[in-house]
Design an enzyme around this catalytic site. Structure first.
Site, PDB file in Angstrom:
ATOM      1  N   LYS A 130      65.009  34.560  67.273  1.00  0.00           N
ATOM      2  CA  LYS A 130      65.319  35.822  66.575  1.00  0.00           C
ATOM      3  C   LYS A 130      66.351  35.143  65.223  1.00  0.00           C
ATOM      4  CE  LYS A 130      64.747  40.299  66.748  1.00  0.00           C
ATOM      5  NZ  LYS A 130      63.736  41.366  67.176  1.00  0.00           N
ATOM      6  N   ASP A 170      62.043  43.235  61.583  1.00  0.00           N
ATOM      7  CA  ASP A 170      63.020  43.792  62.579  1.00  0.00           C
ATOM      8  C   ASP A 170      63.721  44.994  61.798  1.00  0.00           C
ATOM      9  OD1 ASP A 170      63.766  43.936  65.534  1.00  0.00           O
ATOM     10  OD2 ASP A 170      65.618  44.035  64.591  1.00  0.00           O
TER      11      ASP A 170
HETATM   12  P1  NDP Z   1      63.803  50.109  60.880  1.00  0.00           P
HETATM   13  O1  NDP Z   1      64.871  49.449  60.154  1.00  0.00           O
HETATM   14  O2  NDP Z   1      62.476  50.261  60.561  1.00  0.00           O
HETATM   15  O3  NDP Z   1      64.529  51.339  61.517  1.00  0.00           O
HETATM   16  C1  NDP Z   1      65.418  51.601  62.410  1.00  0.00           C
HETATM   17  C2  NDP Z   1      65.843  52.808  62.669  1.00  0.00           C
HETATM   18  O4  NDP Z   1      66.961  52.899  63.670  1.00  0.00           O
HETATM   19  C3  NDP Z   1      66.502  53.400  61.365  1.00  0.00           C
HETATM   20  O5  NDP Z   1      66.172  55.069  61.475  1.00  0.00           O
HETATM   21  C4  NDP Z   1      67.990  53.342  61.673  1.00  0.00           C
HETATM   22  O6  NDP Z   1      68.694  54.057  60.723  1.00  0.00           O
HETATM   23  C5  NDP Z   1      68.382  53.400  62.937  1.00  0.00           C
HETATM   24  N1  NDP Z   1      69.410  52.568  63.315  1.00  0.00           N
HETATM   25  C6  NDP Z   1      69.534  51.417  62.993  1.00  0.00           C
HETATM   26  N2  NDP Z   1      70.738  51.073  63.369  1.00  0.00           N
HETATM   27  C7  NDP Z   1      71.496  51.984  63.763  1.00  0.00           C
HETATM   28  C8  NDP Z   1      72.611  52.345  64.231  1.00  0.00           C
HETATM   29  N3  NDP Z   1      73.612  51.569  64.569  1.00  0.00           N
HETATM   30  N4  NDP Z   1      72.727  53.633  64.927  1.00  0.00           N
HETATM   31  C9  NDP Z   1      72.172  54.513  64.813  1.00  0.00           C
HETATM   32  N5  NDP Z   1      70.698  54.402  64.154  1.00  0.00           N
HETATM   33  C10 NDP Z   1      70.427  53.128  63.811  1.00  0.00           C
HETATM   34  O7  NDP Z   1      63.685  49.346  62.408  1.00  0.00           O
HETATM   35  P2  NDP Z   1      62.489  49.202  63.347  1.00  0.00           P
HETATM   36  O8  NDP Z   1      62.012  50.363  63.560  1.00  0.00           O
HETATM   37  O9  NDP Z   1      61.539  48.105  63.295  1.00  0.00           O
HETATM   38  O10 NDP Z   1      63.446  48.767  64.677  1.00  0.00           O
HETATM   39  C11 NDP Z   1      63.882  49.733  65.677  1.00  0.00           C
HETATM   40  C12 NDP Z   1      64.260  49.142  66.979  1.00  0.00           C
HETATM   41  O11 NDP Z   1      63.148  48.577  67.561  1.00  0.00           O
HETATM   42  C13 NDP Z   1      65.280  47.919  66.955  1.00  0.00           C
HETATM   43  O12 NDP Z   1      65.948  47.877  68.132  1.00  0.00           O
HETATM   44  C14 NDP Z   1      64.469  46.567  66.837  1.00  0.00           C
HETATM   45  O13 NDP Z   1      64.811  45.603  67.300  1.00  0.00           O
HETATM   46  C15 NDP Z   1      63.196  47.273  68.083  1.00  0.00           C
HETATM   47  N6  NDP Z   1      61.747  46.636  67.719  1.00  0.00           N
HETATM   48  C16 NDP Z   1      61.014  46.617  66.517  1.00  0.00           C
HETATM   49  C17 NDP Z   1      59.951  45.898  66.435  1.00  0.00           C
HETATM   50  C18 NDP Z   1      59.061  46.006  65.284  1.00  0.00           C
HETATM   51  O14 NDP Z   1      58.076  45.674  65.443  1.00  0.00           O
HETATM   52  N7  NDP Z   1      59.699  46.417  64.145  1.00  0.00           N
HETATM   53  C19 NDP Z   1      59.124  45.346  67.717  1.00  0.00           C
HETATM   54  C20 NDP Z   1      60.018  45.350  69.075  1.00  0.00           C
HETATM   55  C21 NDP Z   1      61.348  45.987  69.041  1.00  0.00           C
HETATM   56  P3  NDP Z   1      69.501  53.921  59.485  1.00  0.00           P
HETATM   57  O15 NDP Z   1      68.620  53.877  58.379  1.00  0.00           O
HETATM   58  O16 NDP Z   1      70.464  55.008  59.468  1.00  0.00           O
HETATM   59  O17 NDP Z   1      70.198  52.498  59.905  1.00  0.00           O
END
Ligand code: NDP
Length: 451
Positions: A130, A170
């Site tokens: 990562k 991510d």
């Molecule tokens: P994105 O950046 O596309 O979206 C992240 C979302 O989570 C946004 O809505 C963001 O809001 C919110 N978020 C981020 N940090 C916080 C926080 N501290 N408190 C509240 N909300 C928060 O990321 P992904 O959708 O790709 O990833 C989401 C999760 O899924 C993560 O845990 C990631 O590790 C996991 N994941 C992702 C994969 C992928 O293929 N993309 C694969 C497997 C797991 P804001 O805009 O306000 O930051």
């Protein structure tokens, strides 16, 4: 035995904490795994003697580097870049890159550690890694994001490669960022290989990679519900986040006949009691991916929905909850509220969104609960399929990729049942995922000697 397990866990954790001071997310992720594995390790003296658990919690390599770049005002900015190469026993390091101000070594070590088990569960040959940076892409121009990505990749390219380490997206890293990083990688290395996944469809990407994590989480939840004769049909679904994983979790929920009612970001959540239908989801795709807006804007467009500033969606009554935002977003209190309101199933789209207290609440209530390393493995599995297509220089159809994704999620579910079913028939998905993921990696490490 119980006393022996407790002593083993306590001793292991106190040594790990002393070796990795202050890394609380990493401690949390390791504790969960060690608690599941301790009885298995105690029963297998060879694993203990070879110190497999001690080795698997020590990254093979960590790279930390300076990322200097110029912002639009011509000022110098400095961020910190990281790549944690956790374990390569079963394949090249594989795992996403996160750009978020909260990124630090602890967060990336927890993610790389979880990734090792998750990648093993997919049955594909991928090790765990990562990376990321404390860079915040929010409110930055495209040019600033490009300049940052180029500087980040100028250093990272020394440490990665299609047979060495294959990063992906991510939090904060989507198609745009992968594009800029891949462009710079290609320019510096003079090669067109599958060194990053999540690439655009026209230049080496796989169909369904953007959809894969959200879709896979729903396929996994569907399999969980089926163990109790239930399905998504007519179920109310609470989803957190509004990024890549959340958006496609909404889409697959709709396709499976469920009714998604919430989305969130770090500022608050929206609740749409009429459901987020396909038309509203299209608006969210544009809002988030093109205009890079905030989720509260949803209620300006759909005034029957409400926005709750500074709150999380777990108090909304639902049958299924899919946490898809970030780590530790669902605590013990929120879990108790979900249980009280009749929630039957929690499948994690995000990595480690539930705190240990929340997991205990779910398990004590015998709720269907699956950790991210099992439920969200569809993302990396499809990245693995992208690597295969790149190596073979072919492209599968979306239907072919979807069928493979669906079957991988079913296999992970079956592995969780095999290793996680308890005496009373309750499926402990945490235990199942940890043991199933561990066995393959530990076996490979034993075969490869002390390296
Ligand atoms: P994105 O950046 O596309 O979206 C992240 C979302 O989570 C946004 O809505 C963001 O809001 C919110 N978020 C981020 N940090 C916080 C926080 N501290 N408190 C509240 N909300 C928060 O990321 P992904 O959708 O790709 O990833 C989401 C999760 O899924 C993560 O845990 C990631 O590790 C996991 N994941 C992702 C994969 C992928 O293929 N993309 C694969 C497997 C797991 P804001 O805009 O306000 O930051």
């Amino acid at each position: 035995m119980e006393e022996e397990v407790k002593n083993y866990v306590d001793t292991f954790m106190s040594t790990l904490i002393a070796r990795n001071p202050g890394e609380k997310e990493f401690h949390q992720a390791v504790r969960e795994v060690v608690e599941s594995l301790a009885p298995y390790i105690i029963e297998n003296p060879q694993l203990r003697k070879s110190k497999i658990l001690e080795r698997i919690t020590e990254p093979e390599r960590v790279v930390i580097f300076r990322v200097p770049w110029l912002n639009d005002r011509g000022e110098v900015e400095i961020n910190r870049g990281y790549r944690v190469q956790m374990n390569s026993a079963i394949g090249p390091y594989k795992g996403g890159i996160r750009f978020h101000p909260s990124v630090n070594l602890s967060v990336l070590k927890f993610l790389a550690f979880e990734q090792t088990f998750k990648n093993s569960l997919t049955t594909l040959p991928m090790g765990g890694g990562k990376g990321g940076s404390d860079f915040n892409p929010k409110n930055r121009s495209d040019e600033e994001v490009m300049k940052f990505c180029q500087s980040f990749m100028t250093e990272l390219q020394r440490h990665i490669g299609s047979d060495t380490d294959v990063p992906a997206g991510d939090i904060g890293v989507g198609g745009r960022e992968v594009g800029y990083m891949y462009g710079q990688y290609k320019r510096l290395r003079n090669e067109f290989t599958g060194t990053l996944t999540g690439k655009g469809l026209g230049w080496g990407g796989s169909p369904l990679r953007p959809e894969a994590t959200g879709y896979g989480t729903c396929y996994f939840a569907e399999a969980m519900l089926a163990t109790r004769g239930e399905s998504f049909k007519d179920k109310t679904v609470v989803i957190s986040g509004s990024g890549n994983v959340a958006q496609y979790a909404v889409q697959k929920t709709l396709q499976l006949g469920g009714k998604p009612v919430t989305l969130s970001d770090s500022n608050g959540y929206i609740h749409d009691p009429d459901g987020i239908d396909a038309g509203k989801l299209q608006y969210v795709f544009e809002l988030k991916n093109i205009f890079r807006g905030r989720i509260k804007e949803y209620v300006e467009r759909y005034p029957k929905a409400k926005y709750y500033e500074g709150q999380k969606p777990w108090g909304v009554k639902c049958d299924i909850a899919l946490p898809c935002a970030t780590q530790n977003e669902l605590d013990g209190e929120a879990a108790a509220l979900l249980v009280k309101n009749g929630c039957k199933c929690v499948a994690e789209g995000a990595n480690m969104p539930s705190t240990p207290e929340a997991i205990a609440v779910f398990q004590n209530a015998k709720l269907l609960y699956a950790p991210g390393k099992a439920a969200n493995a569809g993302g990396v599995a499809t990245s693995g399929l992208e690597m295969t297509q790149n190596s073979m220089r072919i492209s599968w159809t979306p239907e072919e990729v979807d069928a493979k994704l669906h079957s991988i999620m079913s296999d992970i579910h079956a592995a969780c049942i095999k290793y996680g079913t308890e005496e009373d028939g309750y499926i402990n998905y945490v235990k199942g995922a940890n043991i199933a993921g561990f066995i393959k990696v530990a076996g490979a490490m034993l075969s490869q000697g002390l390296v």
